[in-house]
Design a protein around this motif. Structure first.
Motif, mmCIF file in Angstrom:
data_model
loop_
_atom_site.group_PDB
_atom_site.id
_atom_site.type_symbol
_atom_site.label_atom_id
_atom_site.label_comp_id
_atom_site.label_asym_id
_atom_site.label_seq_id
_atom_site.Cartn_x
_atom_site.Cartn_y
_atom_site.Cartn_z
ATOM 1 N N MET A 37 -71.544 -67.854 3.544
ATOM 2 C CA MET A 37 -70.622 -66.998 4.140
ATOM 3 C C MET A 37 -70.974 -66.636 5.664
ATOM 4 S SD MET A 37 -67.963 -64.813 3.021
ATOM 5 C CE MET A 37 -67.363 -63.328 3.373
ATOM 6 N N ARG A 38 -71.992 -66.409 5.857
ATOM 7 C CA ARG A 38 -72.377 -66.029 7.255
ATOM 8 C C ARG A 38 -72.077 -67.424 8.161
ATOM 9 N NH1 ARG A 38 -75.276 -62.326 9.963
ATOM 10 N NH2 ARG A 38 -75.313 -61.234 7.912
ATOM 11 N N VAL A 39 -72.090 -68.338 7.856
ATOM 12 C CA VAL A 39 -71.809 -69.652 8.605
ATOM 13 C C VAL A 39 -70.602 -69.836 8.925
ATOM 14 C CG1 VAL A 39 -72.052 -72.331 8.629
ATOM 15 C CG2 VAL A 39 -74.155 -71.044 7.919
ATOM 16 N N LEU A 40 -69.716 -69.388 7.658
ATOM 17 C CA LEU A 40 -68.240 -69.605 7.749
ATOM 18 C C LEU A 40 -67.861 -68.363 8.754
ATOM 19 C CD1 LEU A 40 -65.704 -70.862 6.954
ATOM 20 C CD2 LEU A 40 -65.576 -69.452 4.994
ATOM 21 N N LEU A 41 -68.244 -67.253 8.866
ATOM 22 C CA LEU A 41 -68.084 -66.214 9.778
ATOM 23 C C LEU A 41 -68.213 -66.609 11.031
ATOM 24 C CD1 LEU A 41 -68.853 -63.001 7.841
ATOM 25 C CD2 LEU A 41 -66.904 -63.367 8.560
ATOM 26 N N GLN A 42 -69.560 -67.224 11.479
ATOM 27 C CA GLN A 42 -69.612 -67.663 12.744
ATOM 28 C C GLN A 42 -68.710 -68.670 13.204
ATOM 29 O OE1 GLN A 42 -73.861 -68.641 11.890
ATOM 30 N NE2 GLN A 42 -74.416 -66.559 12.834
ATOM 31 N N ARG A 43 -68.463 -69.506 12.210
ATOM 32 C CA ARG A 43 -67.329 -70.645 12.667
ATOM 33 C C ARG A 43 -66.077 -69.909 12.892
ATOM 34 N NH1 ARG A 43 -65.035 -75.083 8.315
ATOM 35 N NH2 ARG A 43 -63.322 -75.778 9.642
ATOM 36 N N TRP A 44 -65.593 -68.955 11.960
ATOM 37 C CA TRP A 44 -64.313 -68.498 12.545
ATOM 38 C C TRP A 44 -64.352 -67.442 13.810
ATOM 39 C CZ3 TRP A 44 -63.860 -62.871 12.067
ATOM 40 C CH2 TRP A 44 -62.720 -62.231 11.959
ATOM 41 N N ARG A 45 -65.327 -67.086 14.069
ATOM 42 C CA ARG A 45 -65.289 -66.278 15.497
ATOM 43 C C ARG A 45 -65.245 -67.237 16.631
ATOM 44 N NH1 ARG A 45 -68.208 -61.270 15.997
ATOM 45 N NH2 ARG A 45 -69.078 -62.188 17.847
ATOM 46 N N HIS A 46 -65.582 -68.463 16.403
ATOM 47 C CA HIS A 46 -65.521 -69.275 17.590
ATOM 48 C C HIS A 46 -64.249 -70.459 17.448
ATOM 49 C CE1 HIS A 46 -69.734 -68.308 17.680
ATOM 50 N NE2 HIS A 46 -69.525 -68.353 19.040
ATOM 51 N N ASP A 47 -63.392 -70.162 16.264
ATOM 52 C CA ASP A 47 -62.220 -71.006 16.154
ATOM 53 C C ASP A 47 -61.292 -70.304 17.030
ATOM 54 O OD1 ASP A 47 -60.275 -72.437 15.091
ATOM 55 O OD2 ASP A 47 -60.086 -71.734 13.123
ATOM 56 N N ALA A 48 -60.737 -71.242 17.807
ATOM 57 C CA ALA A 48 -59.938 -70.875 18.856
ATOM 58 C C ALA A 48 -58.181 -70.793 18.161
ATOM 59 C CB ALA A 48 -59.504 -71.962 20.095
ATOM 60 N N GLY A 49 -58.109 -71.198 16.876
ATOM 61 C CA GLY A 49 -56.705 -71.005 16.198
ATOM 62 C C GLY A 49 -57.093 -69.883 15.193
ATOM 63 N N GLY A 50 -58.239 -69.411 14.988
ATOM 64 C CA GLY A 50 -58.340 -68.320 13.751
ATOM 65 C C GLY A 50 -57.736 -67.143 14.563
ATOM 66 N N THR A 51 -57.756 -66.063 13.158
ATOM 67 C CA THR A 51 -57.147 -64.876 13.649
ATOM 68 C C THR A 51 -57.887 -63.983 14.517
ATOM 69 O OG1 THR A 51 -58.044 -64.314 11.487
ATOM 70 C CG2 THR A 51 -55.606 -64.389 11.715
ATOM 71 N N TYR A 52 -59.368 -64.377 14.529
ATOM 72 C CA TYR A 52 -60.194 -63.406 15.575
ATOM 73 C C TYR A 52 -59.869 -63.542 16.967
ATOM 74 C CZ TYR A 52 -64.567 -61.524 17.474
ATOM 75 O OH TYR A 52 -65.490 -60.796 18.136
ATOM 76 N N ARG A 53 -59.533 -64.923 17.458
ATOM 77 C CA ARG A 53 -59.305 -64.957 18.764
ATOM 78 C C ARG A 53 -58.045 -65.100 19.115
ATOM 79 N NH1 ARG A 53 -63.303 -66.234 21.780
ATOM 80 N NH2 ARG A 53 -65.394 -66.860 21.173
ATOM 81 N N THR A 54 -56.805 -65.308 18.144
ATOM 82 C CA THR A 54 -55.493 -65.187 18.276
ATOM 83 C C THR A 54 -54.954 -63.746 18.092
ATOM 84 O OG1 THR A 54 -54.991 -65.947 16.032
ATOM 85 C CG2 THR A 54 -55.148 -67.594 17.718
ATOM 86 N N TRP A 55 -55.554 -63.069 17.246
ATOM 87 C CA TRP A 55 -54.877 -61.699 16.991
ATOM 88 C C TRP A 55 -55.840 -60.658 17.188
ATOM 89 C CZ3 TRP A 55 -56.151 -58.207 12.937
ATOM 90 C CH2 TRP A 55 -55.299 -57.106 12.807
ATOM 91 N N PHE A 56 -57.225 -60.509 16.672
ATOM 92 C CA PHE A 56 -58.019 -59.343 16.722
ATOM 93 C C PHE A 56 -58.459 -59.250 18.109
ATOM 94 C CE2 PHE A 56 -61.943 -57.238 16.366
ATOM 95 C CZ PHE A 56 -61.565 -56.159 15.370
ATOM 96 N N LEU A 57 -58.513 -60.347 18.903
ATOM 97 C CA LEU A 57 -58.977 -59.961 20.348
ATOM 98 C C LEU A 57 -57.815 -59.915 21.215
ATOM 99 C CD1 LEU A 57 -62.242 -62.244 20.632
ATOM 100 C CD2 LEU A 57 -62.197 -59.755 20.080
ATOM 101 N N TRP A 58 -56.760 -59.913 20.788
ATOM 102 C CA TRP A 58 -55.468 -59.976 21.547
ATOM 103 C C TRP A 58 -55.434 -58.775 22.160
ATOM 104 C CZ3 TRP A 58 -50.095 -59.517 19.048
ATOM 105 C CH2 TRP A 58 -49.072 -59.920 19.965
ATOM 106 N N GLU A 59 -55.099 -58.559 23.546
ATOM 107 C CA GLU A 59 -54.875 -57.177 23.860
ATOM 108 C C GLU A 59 -53.668 -56.533 23.349
ATOM 109 O OE1 GLU A 59 -54.784 -57.479 28.111
ATOM 110 O OE2 GLU A 59 -56.907 -58.255 28.346
ATOM 111 N N GLU A 60 -52.557 -57.260 23.285
ATOM 112 C CA GLU A 60 -51.279 -56.493 22.618
ATOM 113 C C GLU A 60 -51.580 -55.938 21.282
ATOM 114 O OE1 GLU A 60 -48.392 -56.095 24.015
ATOM 115 O OE2 GLU A 60 -49.586 -57.092 26.022
ATOM 116 N N ARG A 61 -52.401 -56.424 20.623
ATOM 117 C CA ARG A 61 -52.772 -55.734 19.065
ATOM 118 C C ARG A 61 -53.031 -54.290 19.419
ATOM 119 N NH1 ARG A 61 -56.898 -54.458 15.627
ATOM 120 N NH2 ARG A 61 -58.510 -54.937 17.414
#
Length: 424
Positions: free
Chosen positions: A1-25
């Motif tokens: 789970m921890r490994v998968l979360l770390q991968r998700w945080r660095h995934d340019a196409g995942g919601t962490y970078r495309t939505w959660f860190l998006w300023e408009e959100r």
């Protein structure tokens, strides 16, 4: 789970970078809150109408659905389906008002307890088609305690936890919420206080972007899920019992605040209503009608002012041409079913944070049957200073019986002190 979360945080196409860190959100939070306030105002004024298209609700939901990284299609659940008669908030005035009260409570409240009570009350109304899709509205009001809700999030949570959340049921949402809070606490270093981060991760798992990590013990996961669901159901049963007994929290709490508001005005005091309660509907208006819009400067800038603003009712001496110097005559904390502890703390913040207000009379107002609870709390070592402050107990029954006579013939605080019970 921890490994998968770390991968998700660095995934340019995942919601962490495309939505959660998006300023408009972040910018959407304020506009959605304002939009929901407009929905409440229109429902209360009877101008909301009977159609989704063109309504203030459509504007709010559209601003959520525009966040397509997570909420594509979020507006579908709100479209009027006449053959199914869902969601039944457009052609049923009673259901529409119930929805408006739900939104108003959620906009105004600041605690998890009040939010969950509002959800259970709405669920008890049995409004067709108005299930946990409304949780997406709640998320933008309370992102640290109300996760969003959609099909992919449900699928992802079931995959990760071994649970069996069903779409369309509030009890499933509330049980899932418990599991998400536990998951968020466990991996907090990779997530955020804002539950949108974890919801985004679960969403990506649910839409198949990542394979789920193996679960060590499916039986244990199912047992944990069953326990969460059973607890949610028991809370709902208890809540219904309280309403059946005529003790529904918000209504009773608001009613007693209104008694104290009207009595304070009758005794020639200015009245302050807790900042998170002023907008609550009461009779033909709002609870804060005719009350102070802001605290006197000396009180508003004193230590503990944020807590003082949440005291249920304050009576202040009229200050004529110098309202900034107005002094508190009496403070009332109404404790119907909530923790007495928090009310005592707010009264202490008033008395100790603003020493010039220490002459104010302090009252804990509660049902007659809670007097023993109040005395037990005040006996705690943490409240040793309370005895010096002469906090008194004001019972609902005495207030209900004598308030009209006090309003007609009373002078100052003498009549209130006469029916209050000492707690020293």
């Amino acid at each position: 789970m921890r490994v998968l979360l770390q991968r998700w945080r660095h995934d340019a196409g995942g919601t962490y970078r495309t939505w959660f860190l998006w300023e408009e959100r972040i910018k959407n939070f304020r506009s959605i809150r304002r939009g929901l306030q407009e929905v409440v105002a229109e429902i209360e004024a009877g101008t909301f109408g009977n159609a989704y298209r063109g309504s203030s609700l459509e504007t709010v939901v559209h601003s959520i659905a525009e966040q397509r990284q997570m909420f594509k299609g979020a507006d579908h659940a709100w479209l009027w389906k006449p053959k199914l008669r869902i969601p039944d908030i457009y052609e049923s005035p009673a259901n529409q008002r119930a929805f408006g009260r739900f939104l108003d409570t959620c906009v105004c409240c600041q605690t998890e307890e009040h939010l969950l009570a509002a959800i259970r009350q709405l669920d008890a109304q049995g409004i067709k088609g108005l299930g946990p899709t409304a949780a997406n509205l709640l998320y933008f009001l309370h992102p640290t305690i109300a996760p969003p809700f959609n099909t992919a999030i449900v699928n992802g949570y079931n995959i990760l936890s071994g649970a069996n959340v069903k779409l369309g049921r509030w009890e499933g949402y509330l049980a899932m919420r418990r599991g998400l809070l536990a998951m968020n606490a466990r991996y907090r270093d990779l997530l955020s206080n804002d539950l949108g981060a974890l919801a985004g991760f679960v969403f990506d798992v649910g839409r198949g972007r990542y394979p789920a990590p193996p679960r060590a013990d499916d039986a244990a996961a199912r047992t944990a899920w069953a326990a969460d669901l059973a607890l949610v159901r028991e809370e709902s049963v208890q809540d219904r019992r309280l309403r059946t007994a005529g003790q529904e929290h918000d209504r009773t709490h608001t009613e007693v605040q209104a008694w104290l508001r009207d009595l304070g005005h009758a005794l020639d005091y200015d009245v302050w209503i807790a900042s998170n309660d002023r907008a609550r509907p009461w009779q033909q208006g709002r609870l804060g009608d005719g009350c102070l819009e802001c605290l006197p400067v000396g009180l508003a800038t004193a230590p503990g002012a944020d807590a003082v603003r949440l005291i249920d009712v304050l009576w202040l001496h009229r200050a004529g041409n110098a309202p900034a110097n107005a002094r508190v005559a009496a403070a009332f904390e109404v404790e119907h079913t909530t923790s007495i502890y928090s009310g005592i703390v707010r009264l202490l913040d008033l008395a100790l944070g603003a020493p010039e207000q220490a002459v104010a009379e302090l009252f804990l107002v509660a049902p007659d049957a809670r007097e023993a609870d109040v005395r037990a709390q005040l006996a705690r070592p943490a409240f040793s200073r309370v005895a010096d402050l002469r906090v008194r107990f004001l019972a609902y029954g005495d207030l209900a019986q004598h308030r009209e006579t006090m309003a007609r013939f009373g002078t100052g605080l003498k009549s209130v002190e006469a029916i209050a019970r000492t707690l020293s």
